[in-house]
Design a protein around this motif. Structure first.
Motif, PDB file in Angstrom:
ATOM      1  N   SER A 122       0.851  -1.186   0.000  1.00  0.00           N
ATOM      2  CA  SER A 122       0.000   0.000   0.000  1.00  0.00           C
ATOM      3  C   SER A 122       0.887   1.237   0.000  1.00  0.00           C
ATOM      4  CB  SER A 122      -0.924   0.013   1.226  1.00  0.00           C
ATOM      5  OG  SER A 122      -0.164   0.090   2.420  1.00  0.00           O
ATOM      6  N   ILE A 123       0.396   2.287  -0.615  1.00  0.00           N
ATOM      7  CA  ILE A 123       1.141   3.545  -0.689  1.00  0.00           C
ATOM      8  C   ILE A 123       0.284   4.629  -0.056  1.00  0.00           C
ATOM      9  CG2 ILE A 123       2.279   5.190  -2.215  1.00  0.00           C
ATOM     10  CD1 ILE A 123       2.552   2.970  -4.267  1.00  0.00           C
ATOM     11  N   GLN A 124       0.699   5.104   1.110  1.00  0.00           N
ATOM     12  CA  GLN A 124      -0.090   6.077   1.857  1.00  0.00           C
ATOM     13  C   GLN A 124       0.656   7.380   2.103  1.00  0.00           C
ATOM     14  OE1 GLN A 124      -1.073   3.838   5.382  1.00  0.00           O
ATOM     15  NE2 GLN A 124      -2.747   2.746   4.377  1.00  0.00           N
ATOM     16  N   PHE A 125       1.922   7.455   1.698  1.00  0.00           N
ATOM     17  CA  PHE A 125       2.740   8.657   1.875  1.00  0.00           C
ATOM     18  C   PHE A 125       2.722   9.112   3.335  1.00  0.00           C
ATOM     19  CE2 PHE A 125       0.768   8.730  -2.374  1.00  0.00           C
ATOM     20  CZ  PHE A 125       1.899   8.512  -3.132  1.00  0.00           C
ATOM     21  N   SER A 126       3.053   8.153   4.217  1.00  0.00           N
ATOM     22  CA  SER A 126       2.965   8.412   5.658  1.00  0.00           C
ATOM     23  C   SER A 126       4.297   8.248   6.383  1.00  0.00           C
ATOM     24  CB  SER A 126       1.938   7.456   6.284  1.00  0.00           C
ATOM     25  OG  SER A 126       2.287   6.099   6.020  1.00  0.00           O
ATOM     26  N   GLU A 127       5.358   7.859   5.665  1.00  0.00           N
ATOM     27  CA  GLU A 127       6.648   7.654   6.320  1.00  0.00           C
ATOM     28  C   GLU A 127       7.215   8.996   6.791  1.00  0.00           C
ATOM     29  OE1 GLU A 127       8.408   4.878   6.838  1.00  0.00           O
ATOM     30  OE2 GLU A 127       7.324   3.365   5.693  1.00  0.00           O
TER      31      GLU A 127
END
Length: 647
Positions: A92-97
């Protein structure tokens, strides 16, 4: 000759011919052909800076465009990964890092695709928050890289606190130093002011001015440490007119003020690299001070120290051991090649070391059941062996082993590093020298001394204290920066002080400001329980860790500082990504040029499908059908003869 006899003759001939073939056992070659497509790695930046730069929708569109392209799928084996702090499969790609380490992502990919024909598409803004400079990764990563550069390429006028250097600890009634590095991007002359506040109180203020050529300034100053505990402070460079990103104008930081310093003495009658390594490791925590004492002038100062480290003692240390025993001082003894084991056996009432006058090199093996404090495995098995005296060690009192001796791949179960408690004092013994090599190897492994220094720090913290042993021990920091993981660890022991894996621990966290409460389970991991509270917003928190099946709990407080390193960026790092592409033999692109990238990869003859042949020599005896033929011909002949009454 009758037809029946002719049939018998044929079956007998077939049987004998097959048997003779097996005896001769001829070999024949079997050739198979396989086609091997080149690899296409899609490496996606999953950090929150992508969303902050409003590029998240662009990224998803680019990924969909690449993955749905029929020509690319026909030509390549496509794999998709994301990265932030670590490289992960792109579930999944959530741009949360909260952190970005581009260099580490390529290092991990290199282990998988080092010997393959691979093209790598890097979808990123090029803003890295920690790790080695990714621009130079091409020295080890030999595959071409095709960056798709995300973010604004226009340079905006911007003031920024680039870096804030401050010690984590300060001492009451002292002043602690701070270094602030302010940078400016722009073409005009601007004036602003740098301030540091505690709440609404301004502690420091200084005007600053910048021009196109003078685009940075370093400010050094000190602040007083007037109250014990965690002091939260805010550094701000006042925004200028029309500044686009004002988030990077502020940095929150904290200093823990303590009212005493742990003093450790090191006593040795010769120089050794271990002494310097221990001093650097121990003093990496500013709460601790190490002093080297002369063996002849030690005794008048001994009460000034909470712990005495004794390096390779001999007969000259006799008076020192008498004083230490009289004062009941905590001690850490290092036994090595120059140690007088006869003297040690004479003065020690806790253990006896067999004397063989031989040495051996032993590696370390961690004991995951060690209970007095939490010990993390810092990859001890990769460390160089320590030189140790050969021979058994017999303890006369109960002891706890942190590290066992390991000879090659064989665990001896003999102690290498132990701790024990006797007569209300704490002691540790290291049965080996050259621990300085461990600190060096730890740096090689992790590019930092932190892991080794933390290990030594925990050992010193345990030895320098005489606190009563608890069944529930908690390991946490007084404050966490907003860009770091908030990890709290705990150990729980049964009534015999054996690590208990059967109970369930939970933590209740209460926000001091909003009074909101949350409860999280702690997960068992190796020799401790852990919980990751990184999802909590910046604030001050009280917490209580409790054992479910017993009425045992422990409380504390911590603070999460507000800071998001990923929101400090205003532009994509275009130049660095372009140099990365050039140095690797690839080409850089912008999001609106994705179709050009796809066409370039499809038409690039460097990435061609390879046909490989595999020649396999097979002996006839491995051909099972011949055995079946022999069995069928013999069975058929027997059945026909029986049927016709010939047998």
């Amino acid at each position: 000759m009758s037809k029946l006899n002719m049939l018998f003759s044929f079956l007998r001939f077939l049987t004998l011919f097959s048997v003779f073939l097996l005896l001769i056992n001829p070999k024949f070659n079997q050739v198979t052909f396989i086609t091997e497509k080149p690899d296409l790695v899609l490496l996606v930046d999953n950090s929150s800076s992508i969303k902050h730069l409003n590029q998240d929708k662009n990224v998803l569109s680019i990924i969909d465009n690449i993955l749905s392209n029929t020509q690319l799928n026909n030509k390549f084996n496509i794999s998709k990964y994301t990265f932030g702090e670590q490289l992960k499969p792109a579930d999944s790609i959530q741009f949360s890092e909260n952190q970005t380490n581009i260099s580490d992502a390529f290092n991990q990919l290199n282990q998988v695709y080092k010997n393959s024909n691979t093209a790598t598409i890097l979808i990123s803004d090029g803003n890295q928050t920690y790790g080695n400079d990714f621009e130079f990764i091409t020295s080890t990563y030999k595959n071409p890289i095709y960056p798709i550069i995300l973010g604004d390429t226009i340079t905006h006028t911007d003031l920024k606190i680039q870096q804030l250097n401050v010690n984590k600890y300060a001492y009451l009634k002292n002043r602690f130093p701070i270094e602030a590095i302010i940078t400016y991007s722009g073409n005009t002359t601007v004036n602003s002011r740098f301030t540091v506040k505690s709440g609404n109180t301004t502690l420091f203020s200084q005007p600053v001015n910048f021009t196109k050529n003078k685009n940075s300034e370093t400010i050094n100053f000190t602040l007083p440490a007037n109250s014990v505990g965690v002091n939260s402070l805010k550094a701000t460079i006042i925004p200028i007119e029309n500044e686009k990103n004002i988030i990077n104008n502020t940095k929150n930081f904290a200093v823990e003020v303590i009212d005493q310093k742990t003093k450790i003495a090191i006593v040795s009658d010769f120089l050794h690299p271990d002494l310097g390594a221990l001093k650097k490791s121990i003093e990496s925590n500013k709460q601790r001070l190490v002093t080297f004492l002369d063996l002849n002038n030690t005794f008048s100062q001994i009460n000034d120290f909470q712990l005495v480290i004794i390096n390779q003692p001999n007969n000259k240390f006799k008076h020192l051991f008498e004083v230490l025993s009289k004062e009941n001082k905590n001690r850490f003894t290092i036994i090595g090649n120059k140690t007088d084991l006869g003297f040690i056996n004479a003065v020690s009432k806790t253990f006896a070391h067999e004397i063989t006058n031989q040495t051996e090199d032993y590696q370390a093996e961690i004991n995951l059941n060690y209970s007095p404090f939490i010990v993390d495995d810092i990859d001890f098995e990769s460390f160089p062996p320590l030189k140790s005296n050969f021979g058994a060690v017999n303890f006369l009192i109960p002891f706890e082993t942190i590290l066992h001796k390991k000879l090659g791949s064989v665990s001896t179960k003999q102690p290498l590093l132990v701790t024990f408690e006797t007569n209300n004092r704490r002691e540790a013994v290291l049965f080996g020298e050259n621990i300085w090599q461990w600190r060096a190897q730890s740096f090689i492994n992790t590019k930092s001394f932190n892991n080794f220094d933390d290990f030594i720090g925990k050992l010193i913290q345990y030895l320098a204290s005489n606190k009563r042993r608890n069944r529930l021990n908690v390991d946490y920091e007084s404050f966490y920066n907003g860009n770091t993981n908030v990890i709290i660890k705990a150990q729980f022991f049964d009534k015999n002080y054996v690590f208990d894996t059967r109970d369930a621990l939970s933590i209740k966290v209460k926000d001091k400001i909003s009074s909101e409460e949350k409860t999280f389970p702690l997960i068992l991991k190796n020799n401790n329980y852990q919980v990751d509270l990184s999802s909590l917003p910046p604030s001050e928190y009280n917490f209580t860790i409790k054992a479910t099946n017993e009425n045992i709990s422990k409380s504390g407080t911590f603070q999460i500082l507000e800071y998001n390193v990923e929101q400090q960026f205003l532009n994509a790092h275009v130049t660095k990504l372009q140099r990365l592409a050039t140095n690797s033999g690839g080409i850089s692109y912008f999001p609106n040029e994705t179709n050009s990238l796809i066409a370039s990869l499809v038409n690039n003859n460097r990435f061609a499908t390879i046909q490989k042949s595999n020649k396999n020599t097979i002996p006839l005896i491995d051909w099972n059908y011949l055995l079946i033929i022999i069995a069928l011909s013999l069975a058929s002949e027997w059945f026909l003869r029986k049927y016709n009454g010939l047998i």
